[in-house]
Design an enzyme around this catalytic site. Structure first.
Site, PDB file in Angstrom:
ATOM      1  N   SER A  28       0.825  -1.205   0.000  1.00 31.10           N
ATOM      2  CA  SER A  28       0.000   0.000   0.000  1.00 31.10           C
ATOM      3  C   SER A  28       0.857   1.252   0.000  1.00 31.10           C
ATOM      4  CB  SER A  28      -0.901   0.017   1.245  1.00 31.10           C
ATOM      5  OG  SER A  28      -1.601   1.242   1.357  1.00 31.10           O
TER       6      SER A  28
ATOM      7  N   TYR B 131      -1.053  -0.558   9.887  1.00 27.81           N
ATOM      8  CA  TYR B 131      -1.270  -0.938   8.490  1.00 27.81           C
ATOM      9  C   TYR B 131      -0.033  -0.648   7.640  1.00 27.81           C
ATOM     10  CZ  TYR B 131      -3.688  -0.864   3.910  1.00 27.81           C
ATOM     11  OH  TYR B 131      -4.070  -1.073   2.611  1.00 27.81           O
TER      12      TYR B 131
ATOM     13  N   LYS C  85       2.328  -3.357   5.703  1.00 27.35           N
ATOM     14  CA  LYS C  85       2.476  -3.299   4.243  1.00 27.35           C
ATOM     15  C   LYS C  85       3.938  -3.137   3.825  1.00 27.35           C
ATOM     16  CE  LYS C  85      -1.734  -3.878   2.887  1.00 27.35           C
ATOM     17  NZ  LYS C  85      -2.086  -5.168   2.233  1.00 27.35           N
TER      18      LYS C  85
END
Length: 302
Positions: free
Chosen positions: A148, A161, A165
């Site tokens: 991401s 997150y 990632k």
């Protein structure tokens, strides 16, 4: 992709579903893995994966649904074995499953960090490691992992997150290097597609949020990312490995990867004081600013 067998985790979500459908349309047999949980990883229903598999089958493809959690290695082995038992082999794994537990870093709880890591990073490792012996034995295989821009560029309120990632990027690169001699490839995609992972955008009023979402629905669709995933799993990408790609609207792009860009050398070595007097001025123009994705991609997707 004719006669290939592909496992797609998160195959019930917008992006995973589009990838699973595209794989099947190209002739692959697909294991659609999805727990059917909420954006935060809560609840769960096997019907989500089964429904996607049924849609693929109704369209003339071959697919089965699977609602096994990818957060443990034993479960991942079961998923891979089910693909082999059902379709005879496994040729590719697309690690697309994900959840969000957004929070400002200094308020983030351990459980919020751990839950995101377990699904994204541990999930990618579990599935890749479970498939690796099969790929090695047959002398071929492809991994596609969803990373991401939140990790590659930066995002506020998503330290868990972003860390997961970026961890996936390192995992993919290591897989690519270590399994190259077995004919196995590993690549990452950073998708800009409308789906659950972008529905949690902080800092906007309800009106701004709806306008933003309407624009994203029209210009960054999951089906625009799916062809890149199919390509990377196909024989057409047999010489491509260890790379990070992006897909946004009708754009496909290649990300750079960290390499030294400036060097300072001092014959008698460095001290903190000499670094302070030299480094900021010498490297100021080369330091990466604290940009967000919208700063790096200022143009609209088309």
């Amino acid at each position: 992709m004719v006669d290939k067998v592909v496992i797609v985790t998160g195959g019930g979500g917008a992006l995973g579903k589009a990838i699973a459908a595209a794989m099947a349309a190209e002739g692959a047999s697909v294991v659609v893995n999805d727990l059917g949980v909420s954006l935060k990883g809560e609840g769960g229903s096997s019907t989500v994966a089964d429904m996607v598999a049924a849609e693929i089958t109704s369209a003339g493809g071959r697919a089965i649904g699977d609602a096994t959690s990818i957060t443990t290695f034993d479960n991942a082995q079961q998923i891979v074995q089910r693909a082999v038992d059902t379709f005879g082999r496994v040729d590719a794994v697309v690690n697309s499953a994900g959840i969000l537990r957004d929070a400002i870093f200094h308020k983030m709880e351990e459980a919020e960090f751990d839950a995101v890591m377990k699904v994204h990073l541990y999930g990618a490792w579990n599935m890749s490691r479970a498939a690796a012996p099969h790929f090695r034995q047959q002398g071929s295989g492809a991994f596609v992992h969803m990373t991401s821009a939140a990790g590659l560029i930066g995002s506020i309120g998503q330290a868990n997150y972003a860390a997961a990632k970026m961890g996936i990027v390192g995992l993919s690169r290591s897989i690519a290097m270590e399994m190259q001699r077995f004919g196995v490839r590993s690549n990452c995609i950073a998708p800009h597609a409308f789906g659950r992972m972008i529905e949690s955008v902080p800092g906007l009023s309800p009106e701004q949020q709806e306008a933003y979402m309407a624009k994203r629905r029209a210009t960054t669709r999951a089906d625009q990312v799916a062809p890149l995933a199919v390509f990377l799993c196909s024989d057409g990408a047999k010489d491509i490995s260890g790379q990070i790609f992006g897909a946004r609207g009708n754009e496909v792009y290649l990300y750079s990867q960290p390499r030294p860009i400036r060097v300072l050398q001092r014959g008698d070595g460095w001290t903190s004081q000499s670094l302070a007097s030299t480094l900021p001025g010498a490297w100021r123009s080369s330091l990466t600013p604290l940009e967000r994705t919208r700063d790096v991609f200022p143009w609209d997707a088309v």
